[in-house]
Design an enzyme around this catalytic site. Structure first.
Site, PDB file in Angstrom:
ATOM      1  CB  CYS A  65      -0.906  -0.009   1.229  1.00 36.82           C
ATOM      2  SG  CYS A  65      -2.040   1.387   1.266  1.00 36.82           S
ATOM      3  CB  CYS A  72      -0.788  -0.053   8.259  1.00 40.13           C
ATOM      4  SG  CYS A  72      -1.547  -1.330   7.228  1.00 40.13           S
ATOM      5  CB  CYS A 201     -18.205  -0.244   9.690  1.00 37.72           C
ATOM      6  SG  CYS A 201     -17.051  -1.096  10.793  1.00 37.72           S
ATOM      7  NE  ARG A 273     -19.205  -4.441  13.537  1.00 37.54           N
ATOM      8  CZ  ARG A 273     -20.252  -5.243  13.380  1.00 37.54           C
ATOM      9  NH1 ARG A 273     -20.200  -6.491  13.807  1.00 37.54           N
ATOM     10  NH2 ARG A 273     -21.367  -4.812  12.788  1.00 37.54           N
TER      11      ARG A 273
HETATM   12  N1  SAM Z   1      -6.657   0.363   3.261  1.00 42.25           N
HETATM   13  C1  SAM Z   1      -7.918   0.574   3.811  1.00 42.25           C
HETATM   14  C2  SAM Z   1      -7.949   1.704   4.803  1.00 42.25           C
HETATM   15  O1  SAM Z   1      -6.948   2.026   5.376  1.00 42.25           O
HETATM   16  O2  SAM Z   1      -9.027   2.268   4.995  1.00 42.25           O
HETATM   17  C3  SAM Z   1      -8.518  -0.662   4.441  1.00 42.25           C
HETATM   18  C4  SAM Z   1      -7.653  -1.618   5.242  1.00 42.25           C
HETATM   19  S1  SAM Z   1      -6.982  -0.999   6.779  1.00 42.25           S
HETATM   20  C5  SAM Z   1      -5.868  -2.276   7.183  1.00 42.25           C
HETATM   21  C6  SAM Z   1      -8.327  -1.099   7.921  1.00 42.25           C
HETATM   22  C7  SAM Z   1      -8.101  -0.655   9.338  1.00 42.25           C
HETATM   23  O3  SAM Z   1      -7.368  -1.638  10.042  1.00 42.25           O
HETATM   24  C8  SAM Z   1      -7.305   0.602   9.567  1.00 42.25           C
HETATM   25  O4  SAM Z   1      -8.055   1.767   9.402  1.00 42.25           O
HETATM   26  C9  SAM Z   1      -6.879   0.455  11.023  1.00 42.25           C
HETATM   27  O5  SAM Z   1      -7.825   1.064  11.862  1.00 42.25           O
HETATM   28  C10 SAM Z   1      -6.870  -1.060  11.217  1.00 42.25           C
HETATM   29  N2  SAM Z   1      -5.482  -1.533  11.449  1.00 42.25           N
HETATM   30  C11 SAM Z   1      -4.512  -1.653  10.530  1.00 42.25           C
HETATM   31  N3  SAM Z   1      -3.357  -2.070  11.083  1.00 42.25           N
HETATM   32  C12 SAM Z   1      -3.605  -2.242  12.406  1.00 42.25           C
HETATM   33  C13 SAM Z   1      -2.807  -2.635  13.510  1.00 42.25           C
HETATM   34  N4  SAM Z   1      -1.515  -2.941  13.372  1.00 42.25           N
HETATM   35  N5  SAM Z   1      -3.374  -2.696  14.726  1.00 42.25           N
HETATM   36  C14 SAM Z   1      -4.676  -2.366  14.877  1.00 42.25           C
HETATM   37  N6  SAM Z   1      -5.481  -1.983  13.867  1.00 42.25           N
HETATM   38  C15 SAM Z   1      -4.964  -1.898  12.649  1.00 42.25           C
HETATM   39 FE1  SF4 Z   2      -2.777   1.212   3.398  1.00 42.56          FE
HETATM   40 FE2  SF4 Z   2      -2.643   0.078   5.771  1.00 42.56          FE
HETATM   41 FE3  SF4 Z   2      -3.102   2.687   5.596  1.00 42.56          FE
HETATM   42 FE4  SF4 Z   2      -5.016   0.934   4.804  1.00 42.56          FE
HETATM   43  S1  SF4 Z   2      -4.239   1.209   6.879  1.00 42.56           S
HETATM   44  S2  SF4 Z   2      -4.352   2.784   3.734  1.00 42.56           S
HETATM   45  S3  SF4 Z   2      -3.722  -0.717   4.013  1.00 42.56           S
HETATM   46  S4  SF4 Z   2      -1.228   1.622   4.938  1.00 42.56           S
END
Ligand code: SAM
Ligand code: SF4
Ligand code: DTB
Length: 335
Positions: A65, A72, A201, A273
């Protein structure tokens, strides 16, 4: 906290959209048992017998990404060992959805490591996945990054039940975590989703270095929307090696309980959740989160890229506590 007069003194269900930070903070900081009691009272008044919705999560497009979200593991900017993969085939996704349904899931959530949705064959494929999941009789949720009003309209047409797009934290702290898109972008996506008639959500993450005021600001921002989100995921940071937040102090279970209880009181009808971070929590801590108003879990051994409790352990947890699975709530018309 009794010095703050604006906290309701009796635990009634109050639906408001004009919370101040001081009011939210006063709820959040109540003595723990008082807070849990109030939240549980609101929960019962809204939902009756406590039940838990089981959701299944699948990463349909993993890694690579372009965004820089500091938490992330899927950002291409960090060395986390997550391998970038192409968008999955529709048939494989629906096979996973069938398995999840057989295991008891009533909601199937699909996540893509995209900054935003781009029109074209990949979006068409996601629409086919949504139609397929709905045809299986499950709620379908996707999280694909930013969407335009027109894309949201098409997702609705495909039967999408809910769109996940987290505000993640307060507007003030957000800039410490993400620089590649701003808070207003997030709010615009939520508005497009709401406008299209899709369930919203939206929640956040605890443990990124934010203050208690930041947590309360996040919950306040969610609750002060014109309509409350139908679904509020509360995640504990999963500190993944290689990300800028790898050394964050783990969130204490009681911090999760406080945030969940506050969310329940502020947004009485939302599904709250208990999302990422359950691996680091004891079963008792998870049950306390449910007493505080959490009524949904992701089950299955993986979230998107990180671990989650084992299926048998979760089933034993629910059964041991006599917690029944909740039937789908957000049931939009089938396409
Ligand atoms: N890329 C899209 C976005 O960012 O909207 C969708 C996928 S993203 C992984 C979805 C959510 O997962 C993020 O907004 C974040 O709140 C949660 N998330 C991602 N990495 C995480 C982590 N290491 N610990 C907890 N929550 C996490
Ligand atoms: Fe990309 Fe992760 Fe950010 Fe979603 S949360 S936009 S997957 S870097
Ligand atoms: C949400 O708030 N939590 C889920 C879901 N929405 C998409 C994602 C949690 C991801 C945890 C890190 C990972 O497994 O990659």
């Amino acid at each position: 906290m009794s010095s703050v007069p604006s906290v309701p003194s009796s635990p009634e269900v109050v639906v408001r959209h004009d919370w101040t930070l001081a009011e939210v903070r006063a709820i959040h900081d109540l003595p723990l048992l008082e807070l849990v009691y109030r939240a549980q009272t609101v929960h019962r008044a809204t939902f009756g017998d406590p039940k838990v919705q089981l959701c299944s999560l699948l990463s349909i497009k993993t890694g690579g990404c372009p965004e820089d979200c500091a938490y992330c593991p899927q950002s291409a900017r960090y060395e986390t060992g997550v391998k970038a993969e192409r968008l999955m085939e529709t048939g494989d996704v629906l096979e996973a959805a069938r398995e999840a349904r057989a295991a008891g899931a009533t909601r199937f959530c699909m996540g893509a490591a995209w900054r935003e949705v781009k029109d074209g064959p990949q979006f068409e494929r996601v629409l086919a996945m949504v139609r397929g999941v709905r045809a299986l009789g499950m709620e379908a949720c996707v999280t694909l990054g930013m969407v335009s009003p027109e894309q949201a309209r098409r997702l609705k047409e495909a039967g999408l039940s809910a769109y996940n797009h987290n505000l993640d934290t307060s507007p003030e702290f957000y800039g410490e975590i993400i620089s590649t898109r701003d808070y207003q972008d997030r709010l615009r996506t939520l508005a497009a989703v709401r406008e299209a008639g899709i369930g919203v959500c939206s929640g956040g993450i605890l443990g990124m270095g934010e203050s208690l005021d930041d947590r309360c600001e996040l919950l306040r921002t969610l609750a002060n929307q014109e309509a409350h989100p139908e679904s509020v995921p509360i995640n504990a940071l999963v500190a993944v090696p290689g990300t800028p937040l790898e050394n964050q102090r783990p969130v204490q279970p009681v911090e999760m309980v406080r945030a969940i209880a506050t969310a329940r009181i502020l947004m009485p009808k939302a599904m709250v959740r208990l999302s990422a971070g359950r691996l680091q929590m004891s079963q008792e801590a998870q049950l306390l989160c449910m007493m505080a108003g959490a009524n949904s879990l992701f089950f299955g051994e993986k979230l998107l890229t990180t671990g989650n409790p084992e299926y048998v352990a979760d089933m034993a947890l629910l059964e041991g506590a006599g917690l029944k699975p909740l039937e789908p709530k957000l049931d939009t018309a089938r396409p």
